[in-house]
Design an enzyme around this catalytic site. Sequence first.
Site, short mmCIF file in Angstrom:
data_model
loop_
_atom_site.label_atom_id
_atom_site.label_comp_id
_atom_site.label_asym_id
_atom_site.label_seq_id
_atom_site.Cartn_x
_atom_site.Cartn_y
_atom_site.Cartn_z
N LYS A 1 0.83 -1.21 0.00
CA LYS A 1 0.00 0.00 0.00
C LYS A 1 0.86 1.26 0.00
O LYS A 1 1.90 1.31 0.65
CB LYS A 1 -0.92 0.04 1.22
N GLY B 1 -8.44 5.68 -3.01
CA GLY B 1 -9.14 5.35 -4.25
C GLY B 1 -8.57 4.16 -4.98
O GLY B 1 -8.74 4.01 -6.18
N GLY B 2 -7.86 3.28 -4.24
CA GLY B 2 -7.32 2.07 -4.86
C GLY B 2 -6.00 2.25 -5.56
O GLY B 2 -5.43 1.30 -6.08
N HIS C 1 -15.75 -4.66 4.38
CA HIS C 1 -15.25 -3.30 4.61
C HIS C 1 -16.28 -2.59 5.49
O HIS C 1 -17.38 -2.26 5.05
CB HIS C 1 -15.10 -2.59 3.26
N LYS D 1 -16.28 1.97 -4.07
CA LYS D 1 -17.55 1.49 -3.51
C LYS D 1 -18.70 1.69 -4.50
O LYS D 1 -18.76 2.68 -5.21
CB LYS D 1 -17.84 2.23 -2.21
N GLU E 1 -12.09 3.32 9.43
CA GLU E 1 -12.37 2.19 8.55
C GLU E 1 -11.69 0.92 9.05
O GLU E 1 -10.54 0.94 9.49
CB GLU E 1 -11.92 2.51 7.12
N ARG F 1 -12.66 13.49 6.50
CA ARG F 1 -13.58 14.32 5.71
C ARG F 1 -14.97 13.68 5.76
O ARG F 1 -15.14 12.58 6.28
CB ARG F 1 -13.11 14.40 4.26
N VAL G 1 -18.76 10.04 0.80
CA VAL G 1 -19.82 9.98 -0.21
C VAL G 1 -21.07 9.34 0.40
O VAL G 1 -22.20 9.77 0.17
CB VAL G 1 -19.35 9.16 -1.44
#
Length: 446
Positions: free
Chosen positions: A158, A164-165, A208, A237, A275, A292, A295
């Site tokens: 990572k 965002g992947g 997730h 997602k 998360e 933040r 969505v």
Amino acid sequence: MFQKILIANRGEIAVRIIRACRELGIQTVAVYSEADRDALHTQLADEAVCIGPAQASESYLNMERILSATIATKAEAIHPGFGFLSENSKFVEMCEKCSVAFIGPSAALINKMGNKSEARRTMIEAGVPVVPGTREPVYTLEEALKAAKQIGFPVMIKASSGGGGKGMRIAESEEEFPDNFNTAQRESVNAFGDDTMYLERYVGRPRHIEVQIIADKYGNVVQLGERDCSVQRRHQKLIEESPSSAITPGQREEIGRTAVLAARAVGYENAGTIEFLLDRTGEYFFMEMNTRIQVEHPVTEFVSGVDLIKEQISIAAGLPLSVRQEDISLRGHAIECRINAEDPARNFMPCPGTIENLHVPGGNGVRIDTAVYTGYTIPPNYDSMIMKVIVYDKDRESAIAKMRSTLGEVIIEGLSTNLDFQYDILNQEDFITGNVTTHFIQEHYE
């Protein structure tokens, strides 16, 4: 309370923030690129300022132009929404220097939690469970391979600044590790200008799970339950719901306490998301923190009854939280489907264009968050999401039935969308029974 707020974003989240401000009696300033001259958020705001050409780097990511618009219109605060500058600590520092309130956490906190390896180390020290992996960042293939052997394959590679992947790869074996590491690091450099990487043990077929928290300047932290975001494609997602069908009441209480512990460990302020990965045994691990609004925040608003955007604004204005933990009682079930202008039959290729005819449904427990309208031309320069369809009902079975009915009413003519694809997911037996993991899409469709 603020008298005027500038919204440093576009699309449905800009419209969502404008509506919250209206209800609070706050004037709004929209910023827009030349491609968004006819966008809905420019029409709904009290004032609108063009900040540059279509390229995001010259408009929505141009810090100087956004701050100039803020000062010129005498706005006291900036709401960044999600994406763009919402997690950019440099922008927050610039706001502070210009005496403009940033509706979000401090620059120092964004730096601390935005750096994934730093966030891992902080959570370990706070006693929050994390996926076994590197405690310190890695920069070279040699040190990364040495660490991977100690962790054991498969491992997840990572980017420390990732999102965002991007900058993520799974290495199943030592033989394929070098190529995957180099590719992920190149992606990280290209997307984030950062070659800092870290490694984690790969958790196979997880769910997730994310917990919404809100925190004020006075040390009050409240968690608003979890969202299940397991239905995703390439780390993006597609469907989110609250609560998760995989979590027992006891686990819900425990994971909520852990999220509050994580927020307190960093002195968090404003809205944020902790998360987690939930494995098949029910064990959960901290993954990252998003500093933040998300969505998928509407599903939490439905089940908790808390308006997260209003809460964000109040916190930034120095007011205490409007709710206490004992006030929060999750009720019913909410589901959100993201509708994108893309063609699933052509590998989900983005499909910008003009909407020739649009019909959005309504009714009890139905919410449509969008910024598109009949005759609107979707520009090719930005994210392909054009609408969020959110439903609420007494339980998950009823919410799924309501979402099927609602999607069946949506009409978007003139371009391709993933509307039918979302409808198909809702009719998959594994989705109906709640048997979903982050591998759901690739196992059922790819």
